[in-house]
Design a protein around this motif. Structure first.
Motif, mmCIF file in Angstrom:
data_model
loop_
_atom_site.group_PDB
_atom_site.id
_atom_site.type_symbol
_atom_site.label_atom_id
_atom_site.label_comp_id
_atom_site.label_asym_id
_atom_site.label_seq_id
_atom_site.Cartn_x
_atom_site.Cartn_y
_atom_site.Cartn_z
ATOM 1 N N PRO A 38 5.751 13.151 -0.441
ATOM 2 C CA PRO A 38 6.382 11.917 -0.929
ATOM 3 C C PRO A 38 5.648 10.673 -0.437
ATOM 4 C CG PRO A 38 8.016 13.430 -0.045
ATOM 5 C CD PRO A 38 6.680 13.981 0.336
ATOM 6 N N LEU A 39 5.809 9.598 -1.176
ATOM 7 C CA LEU A 39 5.152 8.346 -0.845
ATOM 8 C C LEU A 39 6.004 7.492 0.077
ATOM 9 C CD1 LEU A 39 3.677 7.150 -4.269
ATOM 10 C CD2 LEU A 39 2.440 8.191 -2.374
ATOM 11 N N VAL A 63 8.994 8.808 -4.313
ATOM 12 C CA VAL A 63 8.943 7.737 -3.310
ATOM 13 C C VAL A 63 10.164 7.912 -2.436
ATOM 14 C CG1 VAL A 63 8.941 5.263 -2.898
ATOM 15 C CG2 VAL A 63 7.715 6.193 -4.880
ATOM 16 N N GLU A 64 9.950 8.225 -1.168
ATOM 17 C CA GLU A 64 11.070 8.508 -0.253
ATOM 18 C C GLU A 64 11.350 7.371 0.712
ATOM 19 O OE1 GLU A 64 13.164 10.952 -0.260
ATOM 20 O OE2 GLU A 64 12.214 12.046 -1.908
ATOM 21 N N LEU A 65 10.364 6.503 0.951
ATOM 22 C CA LEU A 65 10.516 5.502 2.003
ATOM 23 C C LEU A 65 9.844 4.213 1.572
ATOM 24 C CD1 LEU A 65 11.587 5.361 5.000
ATOM 25 C CD2 LEU A 65 9.253 5.876 5.711
ATOM 26 N N ALA A 66 10.475 3.093 1.884
ATOM 27 C CA ALA A 66 9.876 1.776 1.630
ATOM 28 C C ALA A 66 10.095 0.904 2.850
ATOM 29 C CB ALA A 66 10.471 1.128 0.389
ATOM 30 N N LEU A 78 14.951 7.689 -0.480
ATOM 31 C CA LEU A 78 15.044 7.067 -1.802
ATOM 32 C C LEU A 78 15.090 8.096 -2.933
ATOM 33 C CD1 LEU A 78 12.497 4.160 -1.225
ATOM 34 C CD2 LEU A 78 14.980 3.968 -1.430
ATOM 35 N N GLY A 79 14.214 9.101 -2.879
ATOM 36 C CA GLY A 79 14.209 10.115 -3.920
ATOM 37 C C GLY A 79 13.862 9.592 -5.301
ATOM 38 N N LEU A 80 12.994 8.598 -5.365
ATOM 39 C CA LEU A 80 12.622 7.980 -6.640
ATOM 40 C C LEU A 80 11.427 8.699 -7.256
ATOM 41 C CD1 LEU A 80 12.859 4.262 -5.469
ATOM 42 C CD2 LEU A 80 14.510 5.479 -6.911
ATOM 43 N N ILE A 136 0.843 -1.197 0.000
ATOM 44 C CA ILE A 136 0.000 0.000 0.000
ATOM 45 C C ILE A 136 0.879 1.248 0.000
ATOM 46 C CG2 ILE A 136 -1.884 -1.177 1.191
ATOM 47 C CD1 ILE A 136 -1.113 0.480 3.690
ATOM 48 N N PRO A 137 0.464 2.289 -0.729
ATOM 49 C CA PRO A 137 1.176 3.568 -0.717
ATOM 50 C C PRO A 137 0.553 4.534 0.280
ATOM 51 C CG PRO A 137 -0.321 3.492 -2.584
ATOM 52 C CD PRO A 137 -0.547 2.222 -1.791
ATOM 53 N N THR A 138 1.356 5.206 1.074
ATOM 54 C CA THR A 138 0.871 6.220 2.015
ATOM 55 C C THR A 138 1.662 7.507 1.810
ATOM 56 O OG1 THR A 138 2.402 5.694 3.820
ATOM 57 C CG2 THR A 138 0.390 4.370 3.670
ATOM 58 N N GLN A 139 1.174 8.588 2.452
ATOM 59 C CA GLN A 139 1.839 9.888 2.366
ATOM 60 C C GLN A 139 1.865 10.552 3.730
ATOM 61 O OE1 GLN A 139 -0.739 11.490 -0.809
ATOM 62 N NE2 GLN A 139 1.092 11.861 -2.017
ATOM 63 N N THR A 140 2.789 11.478 3.920
ATOM 64 C CA THR A 140 2.808 12.273 5.143
ATOM 65 C C THR A 140 1.588 13.176 5.154
ATOM 66 O OG1 THR A 140 5.222 12.273 5.163
ATOM 67 C CG2 THR A 140 4.109 13.942 6.511
ATOM 68 N N PRO A 141 0.741 13.118 6.177
ATOM 69 C CA PRO A 141 -0.505 13.888 6.161
ATOM 70 C C PRO A 141 -0.283 15.357 6.486
ATOM 71 C CG PRO A 141 -0.311 12.703 8.220
ATOM 72 C CD PRO A 141 0.871 12.285 7.383
ATOM 73 N N ASN A 142 -1.255 16.174 6.067
ATOM 74 C CA ASN A 142 -1.232 17.595 6.369
ATOM 75 C C ASN A 142 -2.660 18.050 6.639
ATOM 76 O OD1 ASN A 142 -0.529 20.598 6.105
ATOM 77 N ND2 ASN A 142 1.455 19.613 5.708
ATOM 78 N N LEU A 143 -2.876 19.356 6.711
ATOM 79 C CA LEU A 143 -4.175 19.883 7.123
ATOM 80 C C LEU A 143 -5.240 19.757 6.036
ATOM 81 C CD1 LEU A 143 -3.235 23.076 9.173
ATOM 82 C CD2 LEU A 143 -3.564 20.724 9.935
#
Length: 926
Positions: A815-816, A876-879, A913-915, A799-806
């Motif tokens: 980033p994902l 994509v920054e994190l896996a 990752l910076g992909l 599953i792909p997630t993201q850093t949440p914001n307001l």
């Protein structure tokens, strides 16, 4: 004995005893074959045709004794009600006047009153009750067409003796049967359904579907057997019954109940009605569709395309009776074979749900009772100050001038345009309520919507052709006729004029059953068979006009008697069309009243619920049911609408509501505020965490809505859809899935810090930590402190997630983080749909990105199957990989060494990752 056989790879056969009957002379046997493709699932049966035996007055004692003996041989569970009228104390004399059996129920605890409602009928059909026989049959390119006839009229007036039946094999998984009156044009539901365009006739070498016609009763043994009771086809009374393969029946909305229906003498009435959700009551929507689970995990579906008032009776045989008071019998059978496929096949008929605009999936906040625009604006500012996500602010009817549509109170809501401007400046949106009732009492020339509506003749008329006047919030009102294209244009003009003053972003259409504070109209209603039909289904109030319009009211396409339950659908269609023209983006509409195909135009909220723990629980069943019905954008009022919620209840409801596909907090006038800022710091923090969690999962939710839009999948999904062979999942409605991968286990009881959750067989990972649990198909206790809702990832998922914001506008640019939950063999798959979030028909016009993620043999690959510019802005920054059994010595990203961490709970994490999302990549370890 009647049996049916569903042929599958295991060639499993099931039988159910319908009734024991004495031998009767066989007259003839007719078999009709309908070809299916060789790979199709098949239902097959053969049944005798017997000579009808009609009771006559003056029969000899021997015949009477024989008849009584036959009646006593019918098991109670298989007794079909011969006297369903309410308010009648059914005597033996009344019953036998209909040539039916009369036997009081044997068990006082299970007996109904003599009318038979919600209990064992005392008056029921004998095996020889007269019905239709097939008098001619001809092949067509898609099936058969035949004539049905009977010689004896039944006890309902205007009984029709000759019928036409058409049976069509429309696809390898869908059958359609239409029974019509060839001598008269009867009302048919005016919604678009697909037609079959096969050019060649079905070949003889196909597998066959055998259909037998019984002179005792017409029946269609597809996934059903309707030999169990007679077919009725009168002018205002149509009825047929069917045995069911199991007691596992779902759908049949909208009713407040458990997700799995009770088949123990349970009557579900359909006739749109304004009433707070309560048991045994017809509610806001009418959806004559059921999903049935069968032995071995197979499933089928049944859809009766009929909008008239109806009862659906479930009884423990198990069996089901459809009883409607108009239209035709036009039904579809969906062969599945699994439950997910049934819903796909159903949605293919009624229409795929619209792809929502991105902000529709954020947190919505509303209440009736802000009193001023400044008080609403203050809540928005408080939410921002506390860092709590919010995408949309709503207003209920108190923003209006004297509750009149297309106005706002220039005194109390003077700053409304400024508030909307401020929302837009913070990437937030504004939604307002509209009721269909248009004030009819303003001085001429002062209220354009009514004056112009009169000029264009858009309002529903009474039986004498005058504008029908009812009463709703603004007082005396007229009702737009949304079955008329002229009304759609008038509706658009009103919305456009108001949008120039207050640039709203979406619409909340309420009171559209349509609701009326009067019964019928200010002038009453005529006294005729339309207002008082020979049979009235179990509608609240006992009358079709109870708190709505006269059944005799005139609309463009038909009388209200036929159109009533379609009102919300037609208003939603007009509203969605107008919004497309006004904002030139995907329209956002939430409707209270619904009908099949509603998902094409709007979402739905579950109505005026209460701030009670039971309502928290039943909201899950409502959410799951509407996903079955092709309306996935659905949710309940978080914390409850009426009454004041306890703080603990509101926290738990916000946690559950964060996983409604549509999530809105809304409460009633004179109640204390219940937005997250109104509670203690502990509660406020817990609510904030739940909403941030939802926002982080936006890529998952958005992709699920894409699959709903394109394929007819469910978003919020019952466990049985993914585990149809596990019977333990069939009744679960305290848990649910997002898609196939994310298991949600909310707390639904007060004063607890744990919850029991059922885990189907397999490997499950705690979403937050990656710790795993291997289940054999069992219920397990889970820690659930006040600030936590339990989430688990199913093995084999990415599953792909993201850093949440307001707001989702900001969150969706982050980033994902890809989370992979590995199976024992180290494999997993997932996907992502991405576009600009608001343009119309991005999938249809190829303006989207679609990516498949897969993991196998210690390698993750990203495959971009379709690409557009939107994906180039996302990285994509994190896996994270859950279930990596041994610590790697090396991790490679696109063949380059990368840093990583590995925790003792077998979680491998690769960061920085910076992909670029729009380019294929690989992550491998060794």
């Amino acid at each position: 004995m009647v049996s049916y056989k569903r042929l599958n790879p295991e060639d499993v056969q099931f039988s159910s005893a319908v009734l024991s009957e004495e031998p009767r002379p066989v007259q003839e046997e007719v078999s009709v074959s309908l070809c299916l493709e060789p790979s199709a699932v098949i239902f097959k049966t053969a049944v005798r045709i017997v000579t009808p035996q009609t009771s006559q007055t003056g029969v000899n004692n021997t015949a009477a004794a024989s008849r009584r003996e036959v009646c006593t041989l019918i098991p109670e569970a298989w007794r079909f009600d011969c006297y369903p009228e309410r308010g009648v104390v059914v005597t033996k004399e009344l019953c036998e006047a209909r040539n039916c059996c009369f036997i009081p129920a044997s068990s006082p605890s299970s007996a109904a009153r003599p009318s038979g409602r919600n209990g064992i009928p005392w008056c029921f059909y004998p095996p020889d009750f007269p019905s239709y026989s097939l008098v001619s049959i001809n092949d067509t390119s898609l099936g058969q067409r035949g004539t049905l006839a009977k010689e004896v009229k039944t006890y309902y007036p205007a009984d029709i003796l000759t019928l036409e039946v058409e049976i069509r094999h429309e696809t390898d998984s869908r059958l359609r049967v239409r029974i019509t009156d060839p001598s008269n044009s009867r009302f048919e539901v005016p919604i678009s359904v697909p037609t079959c365009h096969q050019e060649e006739a079905l070949q003889e070498q196909c597998c066959t579907f055998d259909l037998s016609i019984n002179a005792v009763s017409l029946f269609f043994l597809v996934s059903l057997n309707s030999t169990v009771a007679p077919l009725f086809y009168a002018d205002q009374f149509l009825q047929f019954s069917t045995s069911l393969p199991s007691q596992f029946i779902y759908g049949l909305g909208e009713h407040r109940s458990t997700f799995l229906h009770d088949v123990h003498w349970n009557t579900l009435t359909m006739w749109a009605r304004d009433v707070p959700p309560m048991e045994q009551t017809n509610l806001y929507g009418a959806h004559p569709f059921y999903l049935a689970m069968e032995e071995g995990g197979n499933a089928h579906g049944f859809f009766l395309l009929n909008s008239n008032a109806m009862d659906v009776v479930l009884q423990p045989a198990p069996a089901l009776t459809w009883r409607t008071i108009g239209g035709i019998l036009d039904f579809y059978v969906f062969l599945g074979p699994d439950p997910g496929s049934v819903i796909e096949q159903y949605v293919e008929v009624v229409g795929y749900p619209a792809m929502p605009i991105y902000w529709a999936l954020g947190y919505h906040l509303c209440r009736w009772g802000y009193n001023t625009s400044d008080s609403a604006w203050e809540v928005v500012k408080n939410m921002r100050n506390y860092g709590i996500p919010q995408d949309v602010q709503w207003n209920d009817i108190d923003y209006m001038d004297q509750f009149m549509d297309f106005t706002y109170d220039s005194s109390k809501f003077a700053t409304l345009p400024d508030m909307v401007k401020d929302l837009h400046a913070h990437d937030q949106r504004y939604v307002m309520i509209l009721d269909p009732g248009i004030s009819s009492t303003q001085p001429e020339g002062t209220y354009w919507p009514f004056d112009e509506g009169l000029r264009r003749q858009v309002f529903i008329k009474d039986a004498e052709g005058r504008t029908l006047i009812g009463k709703v919030w603004p007082g005396l009102t007229a009702y737009p006729d949304f079955s008329d294209a002229v009304t759609h244009e008038w509706w658009y003009d009103n919305l456009k004029r108001f949008h120039e003053k207050v640039p709203f972003d979406g619409l909340w259409i309420d009171m559209n059953e349509p609701s009326n504070f009067l019964d019928g109209s200010t002038n009453g209603c005529p006294s005729d068979s339309l207002e008082n039909p020979p049979y009235t289904p179990g509608v609240l109030g006992g009358l079709l006009r109870a708190k709505t319009l006269c059944a005799t009211a005139q609309q463009k396409q038909s009388i209200h008697y036929n159109m009533h339950s379609l009102y919300g659908l037609m208003e939603a269609k007009a509203s969605a069309s107008a919004l497309k023209r006004i904002v030139a983006k995907r329209p956002f509409v939430i409707s209270r009243s619904t009908f099949p195909s509603q998902g094409m135009y709007s979402g739905h909220w579950l109505g005026d619920n209460r701030s009670q723990w039971k309502d928290l629980y039943t909201s899950i069943a409502g959410m799951l049911t509407f996903n079955l019905l092709g309306i996935p954008l659905v949710g309940a009022d978080i914390c409850g609408f009426s009454e004041e919620p306890e703080e603990e209840l509101c926290v738990r409801w916000t946690q559950l509501g964060a996983f409604y596909p549509f999530t809105r907090n809304h409460n009633a006038i004179d109640m204390k505020p219940q937005d997250p800022t109104a509670f203690s710091p502990l509660a406020r923090t817990a609510m904030k965490q739940a909403l941030l969690l939802r926002y982080s999962l936006f890529p998952v939710l958005y992709t699920l809505f894409h699959h709903a839009h394109v394929h007819g999948h469910t978003v919020a999904r019952p466990l049985m859809f993914e585990f149809p062979k596990d019977v333990k999942t069939y009744g679960i409605d305290k848990q649910f899935l997002w898609g196939k991968s994310l298991l949600v286990t909310p707390v639904l009881d007060p004063g607890v810090d744990y919850v029991d959750g059922y885990f189907p067989e397999g490997l499950w990972y705690d979403y937050y930590t990656g710790y795993s649990v291997r289940s054999k198909g069992e219920e397990l206790p889970l820690q659930a402190p006040l600030d936590k809702i339990n989430l688990h990832l199913r093995e084999g998922s990415v599953i792909p997630t993201q850093t949440p914001n307001l707001t989702l506008w900001v969150s969706s640019g982050q980033p994902l983080h890809l989370i992979s939950a590995l199976s024992d063999d180290g494999s997993a798959t997932g996907d992502l749909f991405w576009d600009d979030g608001e343009s119309i028909d991005t999938y249809e016009t190829n303006q989207y990105t679609y990516i498949i993620f897969s993991v196998a043999q210690n390698v993750m690959t990203s495959q971009v199957l379709h690409n557009n510019v939107e994906a180039t802005y996302i990285t994509v920054e994190l896996a994270s990989f859950y279930g990596v059994k041994e610590k790697p010595s090396r991790v490679l990203v696109n063949s380059q060494d990368a840093s990583f961490t590995y925790r003792e709970n077998q979680v491998l994490t690769v960061a920085d990752l910076g992909l670029n999302l729009s380019q294929n990549f690989t992550i491998s370890w060794m």
